[in-house]
Design an enzyme around this catalytic site. Structure first.
Site, PDB file in Angstrom:
ATOM      1  N   ASN A  67      -0.691   2.925   5.396  1.00  0.00           N
ATOM      2  CA  ASN A  67      -0.037   1.410   5.380  1.00  0.00           C
ATOM      3  C   ASN A  67       0.466   0.813   6.380  1.00  0.00           C
ATOM      4  O   ASN A  67       1.074   1.456   7.251  1.00  0.00           O
ATOM      5  CB  ASN A  67       0.783   1.523   3.989  1.00  0.00           C
ATOM      6  CG  ASN A  67       1.998   2.132   4.190  1.00  0.00           C
ATOM      7  OD1 ASN A  67       1.980   3.064   4.792  1.00  0.00           O
ATOM      8  ND2 ASN A  67       3.324   1.588   3.712  1.00  0.00           N
ATOM      9  N   GLY A  68       0.848  -0.600   6.310  1.00  0.00           N
ATOM     10  CA  GLY A  68       1.311  -1.361   7.347  1.00  0.00           C
ATOM     11  C   GLY A  68       0.643  -2.292   7.952  1.00  0.00           C
ATOM     12  O   GLY A  68      -0.298  -2.641   7.315  1.00  0.00           O
TER      13      GLY A  68
ATOM     14  N   CYS B 208       0.703  -1.140   0.215  1.00  0.00           N
ATOM     15  CA  CYS B 208       0.133   0.054   0.108  1.00  0.00           C
ATOM     16  C   CYS B 208       0.703   1.426  -0.219  1.00  0.00           C
ATOM     17  O   CYS B 208       1.851   1.384   0.296  1.00  0.00           O
ATOM     18  CB  CYS B 208      -0.934  -0.034   1.207  1.00  0.00           C
ATOM     19  SG  CYS B 208      -2.004  -1.476   1.442  1.00  0.00           S
TER      20      CYS B 208
ATOM     21  N   GLY C 295       0.323  -0.953  -4.808  1.00  0.00           N
ATOM     22  CA  GLY C 295      -0.739  -1.763  -4.619  1.00  0.00           C
ATOM     23  C   GLY C 295      -1.763  -1.501  -5.806  1.00  0.00           C
ATOM     24  O   GLY C 295      -1.811  -0.260  -6.533  1.00  0.00           O
TER      25      GLY C 295
ATOM     26  N   TYR D 116      13.114  -4.491  -2.789  1.00  0.00           N
ATOM     27  CA  TYR D 116      12.000  -4.754  -3.622  1.00  0.00           C
ATOM     28  C   TYR D 116      11.042  -3.926  -3.815  1.00  0.00           C
ATOM     29  O   TYR D 116      10.407  -3.677  -4.801  1.00  0.00           O
ATOM     30  CB  TYR D 116      11.360  -6.092  -3.177  1.00  0.00           C
ATOM     31  CG  TYR D 116      10.462  -6.554  -3.924  1.00  0.00           C
ATOM     32  CD1 TYR D 116      10.489  -7.036  -5.481  1.00  0.00           C
ATOM     33  CD2 TYR D 116       9.151  -6.669  -3.459  1.00  0.00           C
ATOM     34  CE1 TYR D 116       9.410  -7.495  -6.256  1.00  0.00           C
ATOM     35  CE2 TYR D 116       7.946  -7.113  -4.321  1.00  0.00           C
ATOM     36  CZ  TYR D 116       8.193  -7.403  -5.400  1.00  0.00           C
ATOM     37  OH  TYR D 116       7.376  -8.076  -6.361  1.00  0.00           O
TER      38      TYR D 116
END
Lengths: 471, 471, 471, 471
Positions: free
Chosen positions: B112-113, B12, B38, B253
């Site tokens: 996010n998270g 996200c 996302g 990544y």
């Protein structure tokens, strides 16, 4: 993969498939892999015992086709096309493939390229009774095949027709039980054949073979027409005059890096051109930056040869298709980047060698140089991995008229000043030839755009016809 | 930009904008540039004197928004979110942002998270009268803010709430006249602030700033909550306990190569990791090939350090969104490549060093190695630009349970055998640290996935909750 | 307005507009009002100094056109078409209008109807050099116009061409500065002209005039060709043989009730036919129910004449276009109604006179009768507001072959038994004539479908050609 | 079926289904048949062992659902909703159904109507810890159910909650294994139950039962809550105070003519009201014309009673959904009709009795009268099949404030003058009652909009809250 940032437009891609179940499904994936050759429109026609089934429209492959309309394209033979974007000419009536109904048998045609003497042929044909529904050369060719009104010996009709047209074309013709694939006698644009299971596929670029798991057999030769049917492949040469001149811009800009053209991999060509660019024009700088996507290979080559680190100093924004909301001019003025953005932390404070594949009008280069400077680059040296682009192309590449080509009216120094670079260098024509690694066999390059050496008669092809529909 | 080929899912992205006319328009372009974080869903909420205006849905930014619905999101403040794809959990009710109506003033939240103690907090809140409509932590946090039911001192309510949650989060809260931006006290995921005209923007990655022409100011600190209103920016620390542990996978990544995280450019990090990978594991080979897109920088680094040419041996097919027709299993079996294809003319007959960023389950690596061998590679040596991925992530990265991580149950030799490589090497943890160029300041890395060193209490967070909605 | 519940298909609609700014915008609304004449495809072509601009596709007007593509159809002259649905023949290559490029000037054509001798003419033309891309008669006609290859006197070329074709057609031809509108010499299908501001419009039905605020001038005559340009309207008769035979199904089924055909309002025709139906077949019943939508007017007439209350015993489900998810067979078996549902509380316990406009194959009537009985009707008397449909139509109405027409092989009693009605009555041909109120002037009706009296030579038009593309 | 021409907006529809395989598929067809009750948004939530599956969005049923997203709504229980259009309030956060996650079990709610004391209840709940994400009463009710935080006896929690709300509502609550269906104690809006195979369905209107082949059982009673589970149906009365007051506008305008409400068919009600309208106001005229679609039944009744022929003098243009391009003001000024057009050949030269169901603001009637006169009507007598609409509705019907209701500030003569009619008559309240045919049992009508007799306490419900989201 959207190439419309550049001032050069790709010039369509073709794909044919014979003897494979659900042929149209493969065409879908193959055309998707050829999407970089044309984003304005696309189409697929298939054939089975029920007749020919066509779907085409304006947009990307993923926009035009859905499960339902693809499923309706039944049959083991199919023909597909992707078309390049232009706002100047041609509406949806020019979207390929074209299908023709005839009492001697239906057929369909798709091609890419540009036929130089199409205006003359159209007039000739109209006076013999032809009536055209588009400005497409594919439609023209359909009429040429049928001009003799003979009911048999189709291959001879096709070969006769091929001998009447002058120019650049890679063409595929589909009948209810056969595919014909042919290239102009100069071999301007690529066309190759591969094996897929017990069937065959033909495509503008070999990347389409990889996408669907087909095995490359060979390139189709200039002046050759291949026919594929239940007997397998047969070859005919329709012309004894052959002078292989592959469009150099295919290597430099158009083709996908993973495609091989005339035995030479595109990425490898570009990378070597980058190495040679350094040999000819060694610049003292901190980093090498390529303009994505087409100049990245050359930039890597320059970096390798020079030892100057290759860095990702420019990033291309990914977006696709018609659904993307274009930023207003106001937003663009305020800094909303549509296609390219500089990576500040990489370019700031750096002396940059910027590798680009070509300069056509100069406006893009000017923007990129300014962008890099605003992001903190201290020097921007522009190295072009091809010679100065100075002559209009009449063979299917839409780069505009003499007036629009900055290289035809400006000296290198004037161009450098216009784009705002600290220095500007072009690759020599010799080095460009060398980039092919001398492994193209007897194939030479068409470099008319660099030196005005047009391989064909130009008839009375005037500048105002440059914008006519070519593909 | 579609990352779903990998077994790791992005987690996200958030974006906030304050004090800029047509704020939602900027949010559109910014979210588009964060799309790699996302692809399942996205949303934007704006606010003006008429109230809050929300549009969200399942799909890409270009699929969910059109001119008409974007135009309805009026106002100078906006909040946006992109959500990662998962088929396991969460329906459209989890798509962010969330808006909350309250007699003391409306507000909206996106984050996010992953909050570790969310289950405990939900039960606690439900017993105090809360009723949840999703499994999103953003909704949970809205309730935490309001749990005291006091009508003023919102910043203190927010800070109280922040102190109740444990885990990884970058969060933005929008009220009718203010934005709050905050990060967990470990600073697991990035969140930065920039200037745009006379206003401000906050984003998960700095690439969003470049996309809209905003000027980077600084990263938001772990344990900090920034409030932005007509007074400008103010900062509060809600916690004295801070232990900066940036998620190392953001560098390896997740993030876009043009983003800077904690002062370190992502492309540069990756490239240096590639150089160090060669230092630790020099392989004798003909070409270096990177797995696109996230491993290309590391491959370039390996190539530069080794002098082995970097080649484009694998190409990623570009496609986007829901309209793409997925090939059937039958077509895939017959060779239709969905996402990656090898470039035969480049890899054939070559000894390859294949650079990848990580191995999570091993299935992708196994496919790639097989693909390269089928395309004629004589040797495939796999060099991973990170240590062995052996521990599940509980902080917002969906990599699966212990059972699903090949690194947690197999030795390197067993993994090599499974993926079919001639040799397999991992980068050391020390080298990974070195890749940051030691310019991350006091920021350390969270490397729990490599060494099990989880910075936070894990409560009773069990494996079966790994699949719960995190974002 | 979706007519596909019936076994008879509408046979296309045409619309032309001359001398009105934003002509294509009006075409959009006009075609929308003609949508009942064809739902498979539609198209608009406009013309201005830049040339002709075409957009067409498979689907409803609201599906094919959007603000963007409509805005591209610039110019003050336009031509539009809606096409009827068929799964049997014709792909998107048959969607009209067609545009033709010619060195003597471009032109575009759209028509509805069916040309009886098209196969003969196609062969003739192909042997003279024509090459067809569809099976559409509009394309055929374009070639006929150009067959003489003379460069001037277009009106004479058109008139010559009109004299070569035999059958039913209402046709509009657009050139860069003129519209031609013509009808076959029998006047099978309607075509009228109206004034709009300082310009003119031509349409298949007068309801299109009302939709855009145009003022009806007159019907175009059989055997007449009207040309509209900056001189205004001029009329030519291309044939002295004229025998006005308006298709009776236009009144009975096809046209919208608010349209006037040959001076006779369609609703009024139908209502009077209902009154006469009672005069001929007075049934003792509790309520009169019409099959929506086309039989409602006749049902009202029967009710008025009989004094039996007209009730809404059947309701048509509204749905449109390709986005509607068709119920599976399983759901249909379980009672999910796709198009018609009975109103239980109205029909239960009642003796019903069911008014329908026609019985073609009988399957629909059978379903409706069963549906009404299941909903509690004690008696169902079926009264058809037209004679027994027994002969195939060769003039543009797709009702199938002799084998498919229940009326051609079954007696009335057999049909009654098949559809399960308590009684079955047909209106007499005399009464049908009387329904026009004797105000159609010299215009007679084509009633070939009822009595086999085909006004034209049928050539060797065989049954297998009934399914060919007609419109 | 698009009702937005009228100034009254429909007030949502609900549908629930229990114990039927592929429940969401049925919900799709049922909601489609209820589409006239709301066109702004719609949603379906289903439940199975995997949890609840939701899809909802802004648009028509055919726009929001496609095969893919419908297929994801697995399970044997489902709940659906259609929402009415408003531009004033409420964004997509108000689209129903709502789902709630709770440690004692998840549930979902959809309703139609308007809760009078919602503002008070929201404040009360927020002070107890509730946090709302919309202005929907469905969300409010979810919180009311959970306010006691007890973990069992859900039916009692629901009944307690029902006793706290005052106003108009028909509500369905779905849990993982049960449906609850309840109506307010006045029974303002309809809600009925039917049998479908071995399962049950609940719907706002009986037309939904016919659409899916379900068998009507009975109406749910005012003050009743029905629970449906594997034991079958159980009934509870949550209130002893019951005063059945069915909204009279359901009969007059909202419901589909094929629906039965409280045992009285809507078409029959309307038709009888038309007969009585003639008895009270016999007008001497040539034809009777009804305003489509809702006034057609009344017009037929007036025609039957008077013997004056009923004619189709006005036609409604069919169009649907968001894809329709609205005509610009300029085009409308030039005569492009958006929704209604007069049938010139029918109305020209005629004295017309125009039957309409109601006059709310008067602007529509004014337009229609002018339209008919421009089409040649010599006299237009307006007969309204209901009394003068003079009082705002607080029970879920969006007709605006006192200021907006022409009937509350103007005499009949003033209204006649404003709309430009030759005469204007209203039906008496007594006749309206008589229209039900006295077969509604003990059910009375809520006629507050005609006589200000509001059945409920109005609390401090002020005019400015009329525009709040009701449904």
């Amino acid at each position: 993969m959207m190439q419309d940032f550049k001032e050069i437009h790709h010039e369509c891609g073709v794909f044919g498939i014979y003897g494979v179940e659900n042929a149209a499904q493969y065409a879908y994936y193959a055309l998707h892999s050829l999407q970089h050759r044309g984003q304005q429109g696309c189409g697929i026609v298939s054939t089975d015992s029920q007749g020919m089934h066509l779907h085409k429209g304006a947009g990307l492959v993923i926009e035009i086709f859905n499960k339902r309309n693809l499923a309706e394209l039944t049959g083991n033979i199919a023909l597909g096309h992707v078309r390049y974007p232009t706002t100047n000419v041609g509406g949806m009536e020019n979207i390929q493939p074209f299908i023709f109904n005839h009492h001697t048998g239906n057929f369909a045609i798709a091609h890419n390229g540009n036929i130089i003497n199409s205006a003359e042929l159209r007039l000739y044909l109209e006076r013999r009774g032809s009536l055209f529904q588009s400005s497409s050369d594919s439609e023209l060719f359909g009429h040429l095949i049928k001009k003799e009104r003979s009911e048999d010996h189709r291959i001879y009709n096709i070969m006769d027709a091929l001998n009447m047209i002058e120019g650049a074309f890679s063409m595929i013709i589909m009948t209810p039980n056969r595919l014909y694939a042919c290239r102009d006698k100069y071999g301007f644009h690529p066309l190759s054949i591969a094996k897929l299971g017990s069937g065959y596929v033909v495509a503008s670029e070999t990347c389409a073979f990889d996408a669907i798991g087909a095995e490359f057999i060979r390139d189709i030769n200039p002046g050759e027409v291949i026919s594929i049917d239940h007997h397998g492949i047969r070859s005919n040469d329709y012309s004894t005059f052959k002078r292989h001149r592959m469009c150099v811009m295919e290597y430099i800009y158009f083709a996908r890096p993973d495609s091989d053209i005339e035995g030479c991999n595109v990425h490898s060509f570009r990378k070597l051109s980058g190495r040679l660019l350094y040999r000819e024009h060694p610049v003292d700088a901190d980093i090498v930056v390529g303009v994505p996507d087409s100049s990245l290979s050359a930039a890597m080559g320059y970096s390798e040869a020079s030892g100057i680190p290759y860095e990702m100093g420019l990033l291309k924004n990914k977006y696709v298709g018609r659904t993307f909301i274009q930023p207003t001019q106001e937003l663009r003025d305020k800094g909303v980047k549509m296609k390219l953005s500089p990576v500040r932390s990489i370019v700031s404070g750096k002396r940059i060698v910027l590798i680009d594949d070509s300069i056509v009008r100069g406006t893009t280069s000017r923007q990129i140089v300014r962008m890099l400077r605003e992001a903190g680059a201290t020097e921007v040296h522009v190295c072009i991995a091809s010679p100065k682009y100075s002559y209009p192309c009449y063979y299917g590449v839409d780069t505009g008229t003499y007036d629009e080509l900055i290289g035809s009216s400006h000296t290198t120094e004037q161009i450098r000043e216009y784009i705002g670079a600290d220095s500007l260098y072009y690759l020599s024509l010799d080095a460009l030839y060398e980039s092919s690694g001398r492994n193209m066999g007897k194939c030479e390059l068409c470099t008319a755009c660099f030196n005005g050496d047009y391989p064909t008669d130009l008839y009375n092809y005037t500048e105002d016809r440059l914008r006519h529909d070519k593909c």
